[in-house]
Design a protein around this motif. Sequence first.
Motif, PDB file in Angstrom:
ATOM      1  N   ASN A 102      38.098  42.847  27.479  1.00  0.00           N
ATOM      2  CA  ASN A 102      39.306  42.240  26.892  1.00  0.00           C
ATOM      3  C   ASN A 102      40.566  42.848  27.510  1.00  0.00           C
ATOM      4  O   ASN A 102      41.746  42.402  27.332  1.00  0.00           O
ATOM      5  CB  ASN A 102      39.515  42.537  25.245  1.00  0.00           C
ATOM      6  N   ARG A 103      40.426  44.054  28.239  1.00  0.00           N
ATOM      7  CA  ARG A 103      41.665  44.441  28.778  1.00  0.00           C
ATOM      8  C   ARG A 103      41.582  44.557  30.278  1.00  0.00           C
ATOM      9  O   ARG A 103      41.691  45.807  30.623  1.00  0.00           O
ATOM     10  CB  ARG A 103      42.107  45.772  28.100  1.00  0.00           C
ATOM     11  N   PRO A 104      41.342  43.717  31.075  1.00  0.00           N
ATOM     12  CA  PRO A 104      41.248  43.878  32.450  1.00  0.00           C
ATOM     13  C   PRO A 104      42.442  44.147  33.310  1.00  0.00           C
ATOM     14  O   PRO A 104      43.413  44.011  32.854  1.00  0.00           O
ATOM     15  CB  PRO A 104      40.622  42.618  32.949  1.00  0.00           C
ATOM     16  N   VAL A 105      42.210  45.053  34.212  1.00  0.00           N
ATOM     17  CA  VAL A 105      43.288  45.320  35.189  1.00  0.00           C
ATOM     18  C   VAL A 105      43.180  44.799  36.580  1.00  0.00           C
ATOM     19  O   VAL A 105      43.947  45.094  37.479  1.00  0.00           O
ATOM     20  CB  VAL A 105      43.348  46.972  35.148  1.00  0.00           C
ATOM     21  N   GLY A 106      42.038  44.425  36.762  1.00  0.00           N
ATOM     22  CA  GLY A 106      41.629  43.670  38.076  1.00  0.00           C
ATOM     23  C   GLY A 106      41.080  42.168  38.032  1.00  0.00           C
ATOM     24  O   GLY A 106      41.159  41.742  36.691  1.00  0.00           O
ATOM     25  N   ASP A 107      41.226  41.501  38.898  1.00  0.00           N
ATOM     26  CA  ASP A 107      40.640  40.085  39.239  1.00  0.00           C
ATOM     27  C   ASP A 107      39.220  40.052  38.899  1.00  0.00           C
ATOM     28  O   ASP A 107      38.420  40.499  39.678  1.00  0.00           O
ATOM     29  CB  ASP A 107      41.109  39.475  40.305  1.00  0.00           C
ATOM     30  N   ASN A 108      38.595  39.626  37.656  1.00  0.00           N
ATOM     31  CA  ASN A 108      37.238  39.589  37.614  1.00  0.00           C
ATOM     32  C   ASN A 108      36.361  38.572  38.396  1.00  0.00           C
ATOM     33  O   ASN A 108      35.159  38.442  38.366  1.00  0.00           O
ATOM     34  CB  ASN A 108      36.790  39.219  35.981  1.00  0.00           C
ATOM     35  N   SER A 109      37.303  37.779  39.228  1.00  0.00           N
ATOM     36  CA  SER A 109      36.328  36.700  40.292  1.00  0.00           C
ATOM     37  C   SER A 109      36.036  37.448  41.499  1.00  0.00           C
ATOM     38  O   SER A 109      35.474  36.861  42.302  1.00  0.00           O
ATOM     39  CB  SER A 109      37.286  35.647  40.569  1.00  0.00           C
ATOM     40  N   THR A 110      36.503  38.673  41.787  1.00  0.00           N
ATOM     41  CA  THR A 110      36.198  39.507  42.836  1.00  0.00           C
ATOM     42  C   THR A 110      35.502  40.879  42.724  1.00  0.00           C
ATOM     43  O   THR A 110      35.653  41.299  41.511  1.00  0.00           O
ATOM     44  CB  THR A 110      37.382  39.848  43.765  1.00  0.00           C
ATOM     45  N   GLU A 111      34.501  41.218  43.243  1.00  0.00           N
ATOM     46  CA  GLU A 111      33.972  42.483  43.271  1.00  0.00           C
ATOM     47  C   GLU A 111      34.791  43.780  43.118  1.00  0.00           C
ATOM     48  O   GLU A 111      34.514  44.525  42.091  1.00  0.00           O
ATOM     49  CB  GLU A 111      32.528  42.520  44.402  1.00  0.00           C
TER      50      GLU A 111
END
Length: 427
Positions: free
Chosen positions: A404-413
């Motif tokens: 729920n609290r991303p710091v990066g783009d989940n579409s990239t490794e």
Amino acid sequence: MSSIETLVTEVARATGLGPNARKFIGVVIEYIFKQPGGLAGLADRFSAAGLGDIFTSWLSGQPNMRSVDAGQIRSALGGQSIEDIASKAGVSPSVAPTLLATALPPIIRAVTSGGVMPTALPAAFTGLLSAKGKKTSPYRSWRWLLPLLALLALAWCGWHSRNVAKAPPVAAPSANVAAVSKEPTLSFKNTDGKVTLNGTLGTVADKAKLLGDAVAAYGQDHVSADIKVDTGVKQHSWLKSVSVLFPALRQSGLQFALNGDSLKLDTSKLPEPERVAVSQLFQKELGNLEVEGLFDKGAAALGALPPGFSSEDLTQALNQTTITFETGSAVITRSSESILDGAAKAIQAAPAGLRVEVEGHTDNQGNAETNQKLSEERARSVVAALEARNVPADRLLARGFGANRPVGDNSTEEGRAANRRIAYRAL
């Protein structure tokens, strides 16, 4: 020890063939000098395969013997020759190329002693060839022995009847005769793109795989290796991981040494960004080992906290640390232990009354409920590890936030890797 026995001992140790090394060497030498052109003909076959420089490095007087892999052996000798050698030596055709890759360089060096490439088999080596005696009739061979054997049998029976009571008791086997397994070792050094490998592994196949992967990553001309084989050495999971790491380890000055379950990493000659990147690679791929020398920016920041540091100073340093877990679990890897040691020490020295919230976060891959549960379990694992290092339980709180609290783009490794983290907040 003669030069022949030295060769036999060296090949026996390097290939793991043990007593069968003598026969294997004899078959190989016989093959060399019976083929068209003898040793010079063998050199021509390697040259035709583009391996002439490697063959030349094996000759006596050359400073460094270059390694060769099983695929190159197949290219130079051909499948039929390898099958013939395997059949005569009593080894599997599938492992014969690997055995030849290990044994051929010292054999060539031995037969060219004195710096001369002989046109015929040197006399000193004829004792290694299989003796071929004259065939005789089995009946004729044994006919004269029958009466003697009968007399010996009668004599033995008489002796046995008189002396059987005097036979000494058979000693019980010692309880402490079990062989002691040795740990596998490997050292790596990159000097201006030239990679040096040394160590001891348990099988010829492991050695061949390691050298093959190193050559694939750096090139034949950039790999120098002295890898011994000792069948008393344990197998270890890190061998596969090291091969995976090879293509990324191109930094000049990088060194590491593996010994059983421990790793010593030296990144001191690398720029800071490379030190961080390499350390994180090792922490990811070899996290199950006890690691010394990881460069972690957070650990360095924790160690540099000034006296009377603030809660903001503390959390800023903590949030630069990297804690890793076994894949899909809340089990903290051994490589993170030294980082936890530094974190615990800093939290203990924090201002009185400060509480630290340990937050678990995941990427968005998989089921949201599973991710939430995993993030909570990982946060609790870190809190438990800090408590085990004498941080008071009332100064810590564990919370999980899933994805729920991303710091990066989940579409990239790269972004997902950034999102899989432990974070800290002062309360």
